[in-house]
Every structure is written in structure tokens, then in C-alpha cells.
Design a protein around this motif. Sequence first.
Motif, PDB file in Angstrom:
ATOM      1  N   ARG A  98       0.496  29.198 -33.240  1.00 41.81           N
ATOM      2  CA  ARG A  98       1.232  28.984 -34.677  1.00 41.81           C
ATOM      3  C   ARG A  98       1.882  28.099 -34.673  1.00 41.81           C
ATOM      4  NH1 ARG A  98       6.515  32.065 -34.587  1.00 41.81           N
ATOM      5  NH2 ARG A  98       6.922  30.913 -33.919  1.00 41.81           N
ATOM      6  N   ASP A  99       3.001  27.478 -34.275  1.00 39.78           N
ATOM      7  CA  ASP A  99       3.744  26.395 -34.195  1.00 39.78           C
ATOM      8  C   ASP A  99       3.053  24.896 -34.779  1.00 39.78           C
ATOM      9  OD1 ASP A  99       5.320  27.988 -34.546  1.00 39.78           O
ATOM     10  OD2 ASP A  99       6.050  27.400 -32.769  1.00 39.78           O
ATOM     11  N   ASN A 100       1.577  24.955 -33.911  1.00 44.56           N
ATOM     12  CA  ASN A 100       0.074  24.164 -34.387  1.00 44.56           C
ATOM     13  C   ASN A 100      -0.497  24.262 -34.890  1.00 44.56           C
ATOM     14  OD1 ASN A 100       1.992  21.457 -31.875  1.00 44.56           O
ATOM     15  ND2 ASN A 100       2.519  23.883 -31.095  1.00 44.56           N
ATOM     16  N   LEU A 101      -0.664  25.408 -35.020  1.00 39.74           N
ATOM     17  CA  LEU A 101      -2.372  25.867 -36.023  1.00 39.74           C
ATOM     18  C   LEU A 101      -2.657  25.029 -37.086  1.00 39.74           C
ATOM     19  CD1 LEU A 101      -4.100  27.941 -36.204  1.00 39.74           C
ATOM     20  CD2 LEU A 101      -2.452  29.421 -38.122  1.00 39.74           C
ATOM     21  N   ALA A 102      -1.348  24.255 -37.941  1.00 37.55           N
ATOM     22  CA  ALA A 102      -1.705  23.065 -39.012  1.00 37.55           C
ATOM     23  C   ALA A 102      -2.716  22.184 -38.298  1.00 37.55           C
ATOM     24  CB  ALA A 102      -0.941  23.245 -40.088  1.00 37.55           C
ATOM     25  N   LEU A 103      -1.866  21.789 -37.787  1.00 37.41           N
ATOM     26  CA  LEU A 103      -2.606  20.607 -36.714  1.00 37.41           C
ATOM     27  C   LEU A 103      -3.858  20.391 -36.021  1.00 37.41           C
ATOM     28  CD1 LEU A 103      -2.768  17.750 -35.372  1.00 37.41           C
ATOM     29  CD2 LEU A 103      -0.724  18.638 -33.542  1.00 37.41           C
ATOM     30  N   LEU A 104      -4.249  21.922 -35.469  1.00 37.51           N
ATOM     31  CA  LEU A 104      -5.591  22.035 -35.092  1.00 37.51           C
ATOM     32  C   LEU A 104      -6.422  22.571 -35.982  1.00 37.51           C
ATOM     33  CD1 LEU A 104      -4.417  24.888 -31.891  1.00 37.51           C
ATOM     34  CD2 LEU A 104      -6.158  22.541 -32.192  1.00 37.51           C
ATOM     35  N   ASP A 105      -6.340  23.076 -37.254  1.00 40.65           N
ATOM     36  CA  ASP A 105      -6.612  23.444 -38.108  1.00 40.65           C
ATOM     37  C   ASP A 105      -7.141  22.183 -39.321  1.00 40.65           C
ATOM     38  OD1 ASP A 105      -8.127  25.867 -39.878  1.00 40.65           O
ATOM     39  OD2 ASP A 105      -6.689  24.798 -41.518  1.00 40.65           O
ATOM     40  N   ASP A 106      -6.423  21.368 -39.179  1.00 42.61           N
ATOM     41  CA  ASP A 106      -7.023  20.300 -39.858  1.00 42.61           C
ATOM     42  C   ASP A 106      -7.852  19.664 -39.171  1.00 42.61           C
ATOM     43  OD1 ASP A 106      -4.775  20.891 -41.964  1.00 42.61           O
ATOM     44  OD2 ASP A 106      -3.274  19.619 -41.770  1.00 42.61           O
TER      45      ASP A 106
ATOM     46  N   ALA B 201       1.961  29.909 -19.879  1.00 35.56           N
ATOM     47  CA  ALA B 201       2.171  30.037 -21.470  1.00 35.56           C
ATOM     48  C   ALA B 201       3.086  28.748 -21.572  1.00 35.56           C
ATOM     49  CB  ALA B 201       3.166  31.695 -20.847  1.00 35.56           C
ATOM     50  N   THR B 202       4.149  28.498 -20.646  1.00 31.48           N
ATOM     51  CA  THR B 202       5.202  27.278 -21.498  1.00 31.48           C
ATOM     52  C   THR B 202       4.080  26.023 -21.411  1.00 31.48           C
ATOM     53  OG1 THR B 202       7.002  29.090 -21.177  1.00 31.48           O
ATOM     54  CG2 THR B 202       7.699  26.707 -21.287  1.00 31.48           C
ATOM     55  N   GLY B 203       4.091  25.425 -22.894  1.00 30.55           N
ATOM     56  CA  GLY B 203       3.876  23.888 -22.229  1.00 30.55           C
ATOM     57  C   GLY B 203       2.154  24.213 -22.457  1.00 30.55           C
ATOM     58  N   HIS B 204       1.467  24.559 -22.665  1.00 30.55           N
ATOM     59  CA  HIS B 204       0.331  24.625 -22.318  1.00 30.55           C
ATOM     60  C   HIS B 204      -0.391  24.544 -23.742  1.00 30.55           C
ATOM     61  CE1 HIS B 204      -4.559  25.854 -22.484  1.00 30.55           C
ATOM     62  NE2 HIS B 204      -3.898  27.022 -22.986  1.00 30.55           N
ATOM     63  N   VAL B 205       0.325  24.749 -24.611  1.00 33.79           N
ATOM     64  CA  VAL B 205      -0.130  24.017 -26.046  1.00 33.79           C
ATOM     65  C   VAL B 205      -0.401  22.792 -25.975  1.00 33.79           C
ATOM     66  CG1 VAL B 205      -0.313  24.577 -28.733  1.00 33.79           C
ATOM     67  CG2 VAL B 205      -0.118  26.090 -27.230  1.00 33.79           C
ATOM     68  N   ALA B 206       0.976  21.820 -26.072  1.00 37.64           N
ATOM     69  CA  ALA B 206       1.522  20.738 -25.922  1.00 37.64           C
ATOM     70  C   ALA B 206       0.079  19.842 -24.801  1.00 37.64           C
ATOM     71  CB  ALA B 206       2.726  20.466 -25.429  1.00 37.64           C
ATOM     72  N   ARG B 207       0.262  20.571 -23.671  1.00 41.73           N
ATOM     73  CA  ARG B 207      -1.150  20.535 -23.002  1.00 41.73           C
ATOM     74  C   ARG B 207      -2.954  20.200 -23.480  1.00 41.73           C
ATOM     75  NH1 ARG B 207      -3.554  23.331 -17.731  1.00 41.73           N
ATOM     76  NH2 ARG B 207      -5.225  21.911 -17.714  1.00 41.73           N
ATOM     77  N   LEU B 208      -2.663  21.129 -23.811  1.00 39.31           N
ATOM     78  CA  LEU B 208      -3.952  20.729 -25.230  1.00 39.31           C
ATOM     79  C   LEU B 208      -4.106  20.290 -26.016  1.00 39.31           C
ATOM     80  CD1 LEU B 208      -6.736  22.545 -24.955  1.00 39.31           C
ATOM     81  CD2 LEU B 208      -5.489  24.194 -26.704  1.00 39.31           C
ATOM     82  N   LEU B 209      -3.182  20.213 -26.641  1.00 40.42           N
ATOM     83  CA  LEU B 209      -3.404  18.842 -28.211  1.00 40.42           C
ATOM     84  C   LEU B 209      -3.236  17.580 -27.592  1.00 40.42           C
ATOM     85  CD1 LEU B 209      -0.368  20.486 -29.990  1.00 40.42           C
ATOM     86  CD2 LEU B 209      -2.502  21.035 -30.478  1.00 40.42           C
ATOM     87  N   LYS B 210      -2.534  17.557 -26.143  1.00 40.00           N
ATOM     88  CA  LYS B 210      -2.821  15.896 -25.399  1.00 40.00           C
ATOM     89  C   LYS B 210      -4.490  15.751 -25.213  1.00 40.00           C
ATOM     90  CE  LYS B 210       0.167  12.946 -22.632  1.00 40.00           C
ATOM     91  NZ  LYS B 210       1.573  13.104 -21.954  1.00 40.00           N
ATOM     92  N   ASP B 211      -4.639  17.136 -24.453  1.00 39.27           N
ATOM     93  CA  ASP B 211      -6.021  16.742 -23.821  1.00 39.27           C
ATOM     94  C   ASP B 211      -6.885  16.276 -25.118  1.00 39.27           C
ATOM     95  OD1 ASP B 211      -5.053  17.449 -21.557  1.00 39.27           O
ATOM     96  OD2 ASP B 211      -5.892  19.246 -20.908  1.00 39.27           O
ATOM     97  N   LEU B 212      -6.117  17.220 -26.684  1.00 41.07           N
ATOM     98  CA  LEU B 212      -8.196  16.961 -27.126  1.00 41.07           C
ATOM     99  C   LEU B 212      -7.526  15.593 -28.393  1.00 41.07           C
ATOM    100  CD1 LEU B 212      -7.514  20.894 -28.360  1.00 41.07           C
ATOM    101  CD2 LEU B 212      -9.448  19.899 -27.562  1.00 41.07           C
ATOM    102  N   ASP B 213      -6.335  15.230 -27.869  1.00 44.44           N
ATOM    103  CA  ASP B 213      -6.059  13.519 -28.327  1.00 44.44           C
ATOM    104  C   ASP B 213      -5.315  13.414 -29.652  1.00 44.44           C
ATOM    105  OD1 ASP B 213      -6.580  12.123 -26.147  1.00 44.44           O
ATOM    106  OD2 ASP B 213      -9.021  12.052 -27.325  1.00 44.44           O
TER     107      ASP B 213
END
Length: 159
Positions: free
Chosen positions: A57-65, A144-156
Motif C-alpha cells: 500500500r505504502d509503495n503503490l503509487a511508485l509501483l503504479d507510476d 513479510a518484513t522487508g520483502h517489498v523493499a527488496r522487490l522494489l530494488k530488484d525492479l530498479d
Amino acid sequence: MTEQKRLSPGDQAPEFTLPDSQGNNVSLSDFRGRWVVVYFYPAAGTPGCTKQACDFRDNLALLDDSGYQVLGISPDKQSKLAKFAADQGLTFPLLSDSDKTVLTEWAAFGEKKNYGRVVQGVIRSTFVVDPEGRISKALYNVRATGHVARLLKDLDLAE
């Protein structure tokens, strides 16, 4: 029970149509032409699943954009998903796979270790599906913890 073959990059993502928390049917093919993050989680409202959902949720705007649609899938009933979405302010689709068919097809349900014991359950997993419907990333047994941050890094996408 035989172990389901895990998905790998390059595999065709198994198609699905599942009801969301509002009772609307959502299909993976609805997002063809777009990148999709499909994540499987054990149970709405539990601490780990809440942390993971809120991180999305907290990173949804970044992912969507950046062109990514997020879909969360669990075996929870629609009513539980609706309450979870309302309680946590989740605006991406939460899908109900109550018979675990899609979880099984994506190899996100099966044997796992839980506090040292082998049990049958949801294997916390995340997949990135490319615009043509192929698996780009397949991440099993994520934390669960830290996964989204790692995914964002993997996706540059991480700053």
C-alpha cells in the motif's frame, strides 16, 4: 501429496479469475499489456500479512507510476478480505482463492516449515508477470518484513 512444479522466469503465468473483496471477478488477463505483481499470502489480518500488505500500500503509487499492477491472493473469504482492505486502507485488489486452486497452480500452496514442523499451507510468494503474461520473477518463501523493499530494488524502482 506431490509437490507442484515451481514457476520460473519465462514460464507462462497460469491464468485465473477470482472474486475480489467486493465480489467482482478479476482475471490475470485483464492486465495483459501491463506488468503485474501477484503476491500470495496466508491470512488477512495476521501480523506478517498486514505488514506485507501495508508495505505494498505504502509503495503503490511508485509501483503504479512505474506500470505495475498489484494483486494480493489468499484463501480468505471475500468478507474477511473486505474488512482487511477497509481496516488497512488497501486500494489494490485482494482476491479470494478459497479452494486454493490458483495457489496450487502457482505452487504457492504445499509443504512448508512452520516453527520447525512440516505443515501444508500457503507459501508466501511473489511473482512479477510481464505484459505478455510470462513470469519475469518468481520469489518463493519470502519474508513479510522487508520483502517489498527488496522487490522494489530488484525492479530498479528503489531510490
